[in-house]
Scaffold this active site. Structure first.
Site, PDB file in Angstrom:
ATOM      1  N   PHE A 128     -10.554  -4.049   5.900  1.00 46.16           N
ATOM      2  CA  PHE A 128     -10.296  -2.590   5.123  1.00 46.16           C
ATOM      3  C   PHE A 128      -9.209  -2.001   5.802  1.00 46.16           C
ATOM      4  CE2 PHE A 128     -11.142   1.970   4.942  1.00 46.16           C
ATOM      5  CZ  PHE A 128     -11.044   1.966   3.570  1.00 46.16           C
ATOM      6  N   GLN A 129      -8.037  -1.538   5.007  1.00 44.35           N
ATOM      7  CA  GLN A 129      -6.945  -0.676   5.557  1.00 44.35           C
ATOM      8  C   GLN A 129      -6.000  -1.507   6.588  1.00 44.35           C
ATOM      9  OE1 GLN A 129      -8.024   3.206   6.292  1.00 44.35           O
ATOM     10  NE2 GLN A 129      -7.555   3.809   4.252  1.00 44.35           N
ATOM     11  N   MET A 493      22.781  13.369 -10.899  1.00 42.15           N
ATOM     12  CA  MET A 493      23.611  12.379 -10.402  1.00 42.15           C
ATOM     13  C   MET A 493      23.711  11.296 -11.460  1.00 42.15           C
ATOM     14  SD  MET A 493      26.142  11.682  -8.555  1.00 42.15           S
ATOM     15  CE  MET A 493      26.109  12.663  -6.918  1.00 42.15           C
TER      16      MET A 493
END
Lengths: 581, 164
Positions: A128-129, A493
């Site tokens: 996880f993570q 731009m």
């Protein structure tokens, strides 16, 4: 029995200064003189945050997105010259830092990013993570580390600060597995670093220095081109002496803004795609280009094959890779700009200098003619022209010597062109990577580093929406950043390119946004709207008087374009000064 | 032009990623790459065969040097070095004529026959680039079933060394 053991081990801990990885991190930062950090907590870095909670000497600023933490650290670094520090958690936290790291890498500013990582035994298990931080960041940072053992941590932090701040400065990433933060070891912060493969060459070769001076004496039409290296090496005073002694005009890259006072008669301003007419013409027609601390980006050179093709080129840079990468260099000098400039100053011979002065006068006279070129402003509606607004902001704020940050786009170029920077470290803008959403969080970092300074973020309505959440950070810590949004309802731009090159097909460049006044109020800040020219002055003055963050929403003309403008692929002397060119 | 670069690196995790990432990220070619530890514990040596004009090779060397873990980079192309490559090559050997031809070639090239079956021969040959190339060309008509090359390694001649 266990209690006694615990007490005993605690006693021993105190005796031998045994600390956890998390404690070592905080203590090492303090040893490096860091006491302000930006970050966002999470599972993998809970131990660090617990130590932050207990440590009064370290002030942490909670941002609202990890990208902003890194930009804030860069804003801190750019305005102080000291490295900025960000702390984030593993996985998404680390992934969100990538743009910030890449931005600092391109523009060469020192930051240290600490990323959490899953525990060592889980690495590679798709935990996880979890994310492969070293793999992901390798191509966009100066160096990175995955800490394998707590014993290595003090050395790695010491090395990271050394690497980030020496040579061409840049970002260093330290990936910290959770178990390393808990593991204990005796803490001794190393006094010296010894990295076998890293020893930047600071002193320019004396032979090259004298060759360079010979070329300078002989040149009839010389020009200096200076970049961020002058600022990074803190050599602006020496460079000022050099330019004045030699009486050679100076153009600057976007990163070189403020490295030479804009009001000086030798200053020609920005060079390149949106460079000033005199800058571009001077570089295109010179017989000697002396480039210091810049890297010849394509935004500077335009058509490379036609860039300075009849001129000799001297290039001073600390990074050997910059030399002859894009532009072929006749006299390369690898070294720290400050050392090289000081050596040049020491070696100058006044008699040789006088030799070509007649020819030089003609050259300077020619440049004065180029300076007369005027950019045409032609608003297509009765709304405020954005250039006029930015120039007014400049005139109304210059007395306070503010720090200006920008986002990326038209407003950025107008700021670079209109705002006359007399001092270094007053503009914070994303050059190489061109990161929209950089300006606001970097203003947060600049304000933290310079609490008594006026910090202004000049933004467009496109860019500001990329990191607008940082308004909450400003409110939470009462950071009185002033955000001036040039609101033209377009990604200006890109729209400008579509107008010129894509038959006015404004594909996905019309953009809506929130009511910035209401938004500011919703966050607990102040919002002001400006729709007429006469409202600019009272609005800017009011914004400066308010002790807190302010959004000023300038409703400006939608169809103004930035000039001067050199179209991509054109040589830099093909300067367009207005829409009719 | 082809160049052989010898690169000394600190033997740390992630070094190879950084080097290969540098080549792909900047559009440089890698023809072959070998890496193994040196006589010193914490130092590994890479031999990279790449190609490009002088400007490209200069950039490759500079960019490699820019990596913190890279200790030294040397272009060992210019005849000041000896290079060798190992090849394991499995050839179809069905017809008696082919089988004897393969053996003759093996003898000429000083190759070891490391494996044999009723349908194949597997040869091990070591040599410089020209030797390996001509071996492959001679064996090709018989049918190369599988080929594994080590990539080139190179060492400097005489008293010259590449060390820390």
């Amino acid at each position: 029995m266990t209690e006694i053991k615990e007490k005993l081990s605690q006693k021993q801990d105190k005796k031998s200064k045994t600390l956890t990885g998390a404690q070592i991190l905080i203590q090492s930062l303090l040893k490096e003189g860091v006491n302000q950090v930006f970050g966002y907590p999470g599972g993998a870095v809970l131990n660090i945050y617990d130590e932050l909670y207990k440590c009064d000497e370290m002030k942490h600023f909670l941002v609202r997105h990890e990208q902003a933490a890194v930009h804030a650290a860069e804003g801190f670094a750019r305005t102080t010259g000291k490295p900025g520090v960000a702390i984030v958690t593993s996985g998404p936290g680390a992934c969100n830092t990538v743009t910030g790291i890449a931005n600092a890498y391109y523009d060469g500013y020192p930051i240290i990013v600490f990323t959490g990582q899953v525990a060592s035994h889980l690495i590679g298990n798709d935990a996880f993570q979890e994310s492969d931080v070293v793999g992901i960041t390798s191509s966009c940072c100066k160096h990175n580390y995955l800490v394998n053992s707590v014993e290595d941590l003090p050395r790695i932090i010491k090395e990271a600060f050394h690497i980030a701040t020496t040579g061409k400065p840049g970002p260093v990433v330290i990936d910290l597995p959770k178990d390393i933060l808990v593991a204990k070891t005796e803490f001794n912060y190393p006094k010296k670093v010894n990295i076998t493969g890293y020893n930047p060459n600071c002193i320019g070769h004396p032979l090259q220095i004298s060759k360079a001076l010979d070329a300078i004496y002989k040149a009839e039409k010389p020009v200096f081109m200076i970049g961020g290296g002058i600022i990074a090496s803190e050599s602006y005073k020496d460079f000022f002496d050099l330019a004045k002694t030699l009486n050679i005009p100076v153009v600057n890259t976007l990163m070189g803004i403020g490295a030479f006072p804009a009001s000086d008669e030798l200053a020609l301003g920005l060079v390149g795609m949106h460079g000033t007419y005199p800058s571009n013409m001077t570089v295109a027609n010179c017989d000697l280009l002396v480039a210091i601390g810049c890297r010849f980006s394509d935004r500077v050179t335009g058509n490379l094959a036609k860039f300075c093709k009849d001129a000799a080129v001297i290039h001073v840079d600390i990074d050997p890779c910059s030399i002859s990468k894009n532009v072929k260099v006749d006299i390369p000098i690898v070294g720290d700009a400050k050392r090289v400039i000081q050596d040049l100053l020491k070696t100058i011979n006044p008699t040789d200098l006088a030799e070509k002065q007649d020819k030089r006068q003609q050259w300077l006279a020619q440049i004065s003619e180029w300076k007369k070129a005027v950019v045409k402003v032609a608003p297509e509606s009765d709304k405020i022209a954005p250039q006029v607004a930015i120039e007014a902001v400049y005139n109304l704020t210059k007395a306070k010597d503010p720090i200006i940050t920008t986002e990326v786009g038209q407003h950025q170029m107008w700021t670079a062109l209109m705002y006359k920077f007399e001092q270094p470290r007053r503009i914070v803008t994303s050059g190489g990577l061109g990161t929209m959403g950089f300006g606001f969080p970097s203003a947060v970092g600049a304000q933290v580093a310079n609490p008594d300074k006026l910090v202004i973020n000049i933004a467009g309505d496109g860019s500001i929406q990329m990191n607008i959440q940082e308004l909450a950070t400003c409110v939470q810590y009462n950071l009185p950043v002033k955000v001036f949004v040039m609101n033209n309802g377009y990604l200006g731009m890109v729209r400008q390119w579509q107008e010129k090159l894509f038959n006015k097909n404004y594909s996905e460049t019309e953009i809506t946004g929130p009511d910035y006044v209401k938004l500011a109020e919703a966050y607990g800040a102040t919002g002001i709207r400006v729709t007429k020219e006469e409202e600019i002055e009272p609005a800017v003055k009011k914004a400066m008087e308010i002790d807190g963050p302010v959004f000023v929403d300038f409703i400006v003309d939608s169809f103004e374009a930035v000039f001067p403008w050199v179209l991509a692929g054109e040589p830099i002397n093909n300067v367009l000064l207005g829409k009719d060119d | 032009m082809r160049h052989t670069l010898s690169v000394l690196v600190q033997n740390e995790s992630g070094v190879l990623t950084k080097i290969s990432g540098l080549f792909s990220g900047r559009g440089f070619n890698i023809e072959s790459l070998t890496v193994a530890p040196t006589q010193e514990d914490k130092i590994s040596r890479l031999t990279i065969v790449t190609n490009g004009d002088e400007k490209v090779i200069e950039q490759i060397s500079k960019q490699l040097n820019r990596l913190i873990n890279v200790i030294k980079v040397l272009d060992v192309t210019a005849g000041q070095s000896i290079d060798r490559e190992l090849i394991l090559i499995k050839i179809a050997a069905l017809k008696p004529d082919d089988r004897s031809e393969i053996l003759r070639i093996a003898e000429i090239f000083d190759a070891d026959i490391v494996d044999v079956s009723s349908k194949t021969y597997t040869l091990e040959v070591m040599g410089d680039e020209i030797k390996i190339k001509s071996l492959i060309e001679l064996l090709r008509p018989m049918g190369i079933k599988e080929m594994v090359r080590s990539g080139k390694v190179a060492i400097l001649r005489e008293m010259q060394t590449l060390s820390v």
